[in-house]
Enzyme design. Structure first.
Site, PDB file in Angstrom:
ATOM      1  N   LYS A   1       0.854  -1.197   0.000  1.00 21.53           N
ATOM      2  CA  LYS A   1       0.000   0.000   0.000  1.00 21.53           C
ATOM      3  C   LYS A   1       0.889   1.247   0.000  1.00 21.53           C
ATOM      4  CE  LYS A   1      -3.995   1.828   2.613  1.00 21.53           C
ATOM      5  NZ  LYS A   1      -4.834   1.631   3.826  1.00 21.53           N
TER       6      LYS A   1
ATOM      7  N   SER B   1      -9.768  -0.705   7.188  1.00 24.78           N
ATOM      8  CA  SER B   1      -9.229  -0.493   5.840  1.00 24.78           C
ATOM      9  C   SER B   1      -8.563  -1.708   5.214  1.00 24.78           C
ATOM     10  CB  SER B   1      -8.232   0.672   5.851  1.00 24.78           C
ATOM     11  OG  SER B   1      -8.931   1.893   5.860  1.00 24.78           O
TER      12      SER B   1
ATOM     13  N   SER C   1      -9.701   1.643   2.977  1.00 23.82           N
ATOM     14  CA  SER C   1      -8.840   2.394   2.068  1.00 23.82           C
ATOM     15  C   SER C   1      -7.811   1.538   1.334  1.00 23.82           C
ATOM     16  CB  SER C   1      -8.124   3.485   2.868  1.00 23.82           C
ATOM     17  OG  SER C   1      -7.244   2.902   3.809  1.00 23.82           O
TER      18      SER C   1
END
Lengths: 547, 555
Positions: free
Chosen positions: B132, B231, B207
């Site tokens: 990420k 997330s 996210s």
């Protein structure tokens, strides 16, 4: 408000050469800060300042009668840990800009603080030395504001639970300032990190940021508003400096900014219980400036007040100007700043155990106040006591000399007279002179035991101070042992009498003052080694015997 | 005493030196897996998936087996992943940054050299790992999906990334996310919108949407995400993959760009529970650069794994499972509720005793979470001021420089959260918001503790719905925040939770996956992984490979 012009400042954090880290990319930034405003402020106040300067001493005399000054001090002490508070960077004063920085103290994305445990140890040491209550369960908080020298946009500090609080500091006011013992309250001691430094260029229209200092551990010590004049305040600060040096937690150097004092001053008419409006003074780089700035500020406020202009005393931060010896407006407070404190989630709570605190308590050195009381009990004068105890190294030298069996008063005399004079002339500290406590003790013993005269002792002292060596060696090498053999002295007396028949005549004719002349001649003949007592005794016998 | 942290140096040479100080993580932790468990599975991967009930396999272990038995070279393996990645990426847009294929292939070739030399291989040797983009990587940009960090390259690897690399993992790229992790759809990225591999008109969740989509579409083997309020777990649910949020402190946050420090956790995605567990093993453990990382031992999470073929009839006999009543009521899609009820039945069939438990404070979690998260974020994002790095808007005055840089650099959701957080921490409001939320947090933590005293694990949906359409909730932040109801409480309590696909609801061409969340006691990831593994190995009539994966891969 004054405009702070800021063109640009760009850092390329991933350059491998840290010295290039603050290379500017697109132009530069510029700070006019509040200079323009300060200037006008200064000009406006100049006439007043002159008046108050000229009447300063009178005003000061008047303060005790009509007004009372209330003074509190916030002191920041930079800790002499090997590494910064939350990362592994070392801090060395004066190293080239941005040479001691890392992702953590630069506040790069993803970097986290890890507390240097020495910071807690030093805070506990100082808290104990200041007779504080320790918080066995404290924490760190974030104090939030934006400024280019604050990389994370917040300072890691302590807010509602400081590690130490409610203590006091005992101070002996020097004899020349009236003497006496004072106790000043300590409100709190807390741990925090220092910010970086902005470097404002003199001619260029930009400023640069040096983050070497960012993240260096500090202890902030807040006093109660217990001081009443400049001397008390500067003596409080000096005692604090002494304390941190005794404890070894800081070098306490004011010029380098390792010890920084901000003072709050207000005045009120005697008898009034409400406090006056307080003014903060910054930029105090020596104890003398602490004292002078406060006294200046008191007289400024007293003058305004006595002229019915107390509304001119406003809550503001003023700057001490060393050159003109006065305070000038730096910034006016626009309401209370909201730092939006909240607990620092990146750091666990600071938990102290009783064992940990006890261990530190037991490892504390003898503190200045205790030392002064001990010296006082030895029968030393307060002047001697303060001189010896004020400097940790001198006190150690003194104590080491005593440990060798020397008499306290004699040691104090030697240190305060000839040794102090030598250090002053040669600009040396007591650790730099060649004389050791052992030899000073030996010297004193040699004089006391009659091996050498006091005069020879002084000569030897200067040799020892400058070149070192041992007392015994010097006495032997230079053949300086005192002559105590009456026969030998008698021979010399006879010689002098024989060589000065005229003076002998005069003496015997009643001019007995000539005894000094004869004694001097004999002493000279003995190269200063004749025992003065014996010499005089034999000389008198010879002169007074009428053959 | 103060040398407990050495200087974290910027220089590459020193970084390398530091890494040698790290105790090398030996293979032994993973090699303890009973060989009969996965070698037998590995051979299955060569069978064509003729049935839809083939349980998911560990790609890591089967690839490893293929490499060690010389069935395939690391370079071939890398090429096949790269091909799939390049084919699907234009449709999905999971990645914000992809390195050159050559760089990836060079690492694979290096691994082939080690294999032929008979060198010992790290447990992640040749494993394609996506990271990420709010997790720092030294050799790739790291933007957190924000304009303010566009082009920013960190001078260090996050600890989790460093450990992945040390164990042989190949970082294949940086995945898309909602800016600084603030969002639940990945639409909040400043750069691009990522599509859900099950239906490209839908969001992948967020996210960590990019990391979830990449694993789901087999663009990589496993991926790292971050979970502040769900997330990792919610996108895992939306994309039909396994997602694990470890206990707070289990994995170092060093190098994770902070959103809400007291809630943030780096988490793992995999297409099987085993892969997820292997990745957790790699990154878990104390880190001297993160004062909140735990010194708890990291057990061998996979040592209790049992292969499907050797399972007893009631492998989870005696396990007490609590179904959180508040998560299967109003506001939750009926399809989701029935999938979760079916999963509960499945657990009962495996021998568990399933009971409904009530967490009366559950609904307090959402407001408390948002107060705390925005408060911390308002502080954590202060460092993006345009002074030292990132985007800067030049101005004649300092305040304008700050204002310009931040208003241009941050997106609207981030600005909104900074404003809310600044408000909540302001003098006069602190007690009513931040302090109150902390009190609620304590209540929630205690109620979880109590529920976990009476149950070994708690279960709930991972989200109130399956993946929804791109744009559907973009202009309704409150609806989006409400979607976090299932997950935020776990972050407030700091507990570990595993999400794994358990069923489908209607939608898209092949249905949309639904995730089951299993919540465990602190540092009990091993239990969650064991139960999750048995659950996935015994789940029938479900195959969680999205339609976009067209080639005949063994999942």
């Amino acid at each position: 408000m004054a405009s702070t012009i800021f063109r640009s400042l760009q850092v390329q954090p991933f350059l491998l050469n840290p010295s290039k880290l603050l290379k500017r990319r697109n132009g530069v930034m510029h700070f006019t800060t509040k200079a323009t405003q300060s200037q006008t402020e200064t000009q406006q106040r100049q006439p007043q300042a002159k008046v108050s300067t000229s009447t300063q001493s009178k005003k000061l005399d008047k303060i005790p009668n009509d007004y009372e000054a209330i003074i509190g001090i916030e002191t920041h002490v930079q800790l002499s840990t090997l590494t910064k508070a939350f990362c592994g960077c070392p801090y060395n004063y004066g190293s080239s800009p941005n040479s001691s920085i890392c992702p953590i103290c630069m506040g790069l994305p993803g970097a986290l603080p890890v507390l240097n445990s020495k910071v807690i140890e030093f805070a506990v040491k100082l808290g104990l030395a200041l007779n504080c209550n320790l918080a066995f369960n404290s924490k760190f908080d974030r104090k939030q504001y934006f400024y280019p020298d604050l990389p994370k946009g917040y300072q890691i500090s302590q807010f509602d639970v400081p590690i130490a609080s409610a203590g006091y500091l005992d101070v002996d006011i020097p004899v020349e300032f009236g003497g006496g013992h004072k106790r000043f309250g300590i409100t709190r001691v807390h741990m925090e990190e220092d910010a970086g430094k902005l470097l404002h260029t003199e001619h260029g229209n930009y400023s640069q940021v040096d983050l070497n200092r960012a993240g260096v551990p500090l202890l902030e010590i807040v006093s109660e508003p217990d001081m009443r004049n400049g001397i008390e305040a500067s003596e409080y600060a000096a005692e604090l400096q002494r304390l941190v040096r005794y404890l070894g937690v800081s070098n306490g150097n004011m010029q380098e900014g390792s010890l920084r004092c901000d003072v709050n001053v207000s005045i009120r008419p005697i008898g009034q219980s409400k406090f006056g409006t307080k003014v903060e003074i910054k930029n105090l780089n020596s104890f003398a400036s602490v004292s002078r700035a406060i006294d200046f500020e008191i007289s400024r406020q007293v003058q305004l007040h006595s002229q019915g202009q107390e509304d001119q005393i406003v809550q503001e931060t003023r700057l001490w100007e060393e050159g003109s010896q006065r305070t000038i407006t730096m910034r006016k407070k626009e309401g209370l700043a909201d730092y939006r404190y909240f607990p620092e989630p990146d750091l666990p709570a600071v938990i102290l155990s009783q064992e940990y605190v006890d261990r530190i308590q037991n490892s504390l050195p003898e503190l200045p106040e205790i030392k002064r009381r001990r010296y006082e009990k030895m029968g030393l004068s307060m002047q001697d006591v303060l001189f010896l105890a004020n400097d940790k190294s001198i006190a150690e030298f003194f104590d080491a000399t005593l440990a060798k069996g020397a008499d306290a008063k004699l040691v104090a005399n030697w240190i305060m007279s000839d040794i102090a004079a030598f250090m002053k002339n040669e600009k040396l500290t007591i650790n730099e002179i060649k004389l050791t406590p052992e030899e000073l003790s030996e010297l004193i013993a040699s004089i006391k035991g009659g091996t050498i005269s006091g005069k020879i002792g002084k000569e030897i002292l200067f040799e020892l101070l400058a070149k070192g060596g041992s007392v015994k060696e010097l006495i032997e090498k230079k053949d300086l042992v005192q002559i105590v053999d009456p026969v030998e002295i008698e021979k010399m007396v006879d010689k002098v009498i024989a060589e000065n028949p005229k003076q002998v005549e005069q003496y015997r004719g009643g001019k007995t003052k000539l005894q000094g002349f004869f004694a001097g001649q004999v002493m000279k003949l003995s190269k200063g080694k004749a025992n003065p007592g014996l010499l005089n005794k034999i000389l008198l016998e010879k002169l007074n015997s009428k053959n | 005493m103060e040398h407990h942290h050495e200087k974290l140096n910027l220089s590459v040479g020193n970084m390398r030196m530091l890494s040698t100080l790290q105790t090398p993580r030996s293979l032994s932790r993973l090699s303890l897996i009973p060989s009969n468990t996965f070698t037998s599975r590995a051979s299955l991967t060569h069978q064509s998936p003729t049935t839809t009930t083939t349980p998911p396999q560990s790609q890591i272990l089967s690839n490893r087996h293929s490499l060690l038995s010389r069935h395939v070279t690391a370079a071939d393996l890398a090429r096949s992943y790269l091909t799939r990645l390049r084919q699907s990426e234009p449709h999905l847009r999971s990645f914000l940054h992809l390195p050159d294929d050559d760089a990836v292939l060079a690492q694979a070739a290096h691994l082939d050299g080690k294999i032929s030399a008979g060198d010992e291989l790290g447990p992640l040797a040749g494993v394609f790992v996506a990271v990420k983009d709010n997790i720092c990587t030294i050799d790739m940009p790291s933007t957190a999906g924000s304009r303010i960090l566009e082009g920013y390259r960190p001078p260090f690897d996050a600890t989790a990334v460093k450990r992945v690399k040390e164990l042989g993992g190949i970082v294949v790229g940086k995945t898309n996310l909602d800016e600084f992790g603030m969002g639940s759809t990945t639409e909040g990225s400043a750069f691009q919108v990522t599509a859900n591999p099950w239906d490209v008109s839908r969001v992948p969740g967020g996210s960590s949407g990019g990391s979830a989509a990449a694993v789901s579409a087999r663009q990589c083997v496993v991926s790292l995400g971050s979970d502040t309020g769900g997330s990792v777990r919610q996108p895992a649910s939306f994309c039909g993959v396994v997602g694990l949020k470890p206990t707070y402190g289990r994995v170092s946050r060093f190098g994770l760009m902070a959103y809400a420090s007291s809630l943030d956790a780096i988490g793992c995605f995999g297409s099987s529970v085993a892969d997820t567990g292997i990745l957790l093993s790699a990154i878990a453990g104390h880190d001297r650069f993160d004062a909140t990382s735990s010194k708890q031992d990291v057990p061998n999470f996979l040592s209790h794994f049992v292969s499907a073929s050797s399972l007893e009839s009631k492998p989870l006999k005696g396990l007490r499972v609590g179904l959180i009543r508040e998560t299967i009521g109003d506001g939750v899609d009926a399809g989701v509720i029935s999938a979760i009820r079916a999963a509960a039945l499945h657990l009962e069939e495996l021998g568990c005793s399933v009971n409904e438990v009530s967490l009366p404070s559950f609904s307090l979690g959402l407001p408390a979470y948002y107060v705390l998260a925005v408060s911390e974020s308002s502080s954590n994002l202060s460092r993006y001021d345009g002074i030292r790095y990132g985007g800067q808007v030049y101005a004649d005055e300092l305040d304008s420089l700050y204002g310009g840089s931040r208003s241009k650099g941050f997106g609207s959701e981030v600005k909104m959260r900074i404003l809310m957080g600044t408000y909540a921490l302001s003098a006069g409001y602190y007690d009513a918001y931040y302090k109150r939320a902390q009190q609620v947090r304590t209540i929630i933590r205690n109620s979880f503790k109590e529920a976990l005293n009476q149950n070994d694990i708690l279960i709930s949906p991972a989200a109130p719905s399956a993946a929804y359409k791109i744009g559907e909730k973009k202009n309704d932040p409150l609806a989006m925040y409400a979607g976090d109801i299932m997950t935020v409480n776990v972050n407030l309590a700091g507990l570990p939770a595993l999400v794994l696909p358990c069923g489908f609801v209607e939608g898209g061409s092949a249905g949309l996956p639904v995730g089951l969340q299993m919540i465990g006691a602190a540092f009990d990831e091993g239990q969650l992984l064991r139960v999750g593994h048995i659950f996935e190995q015994t789940l029938e009539n479900c195959r969680f490979v999205p339609p976009i994966v067209t080639d005949d891969i063994a999942d």
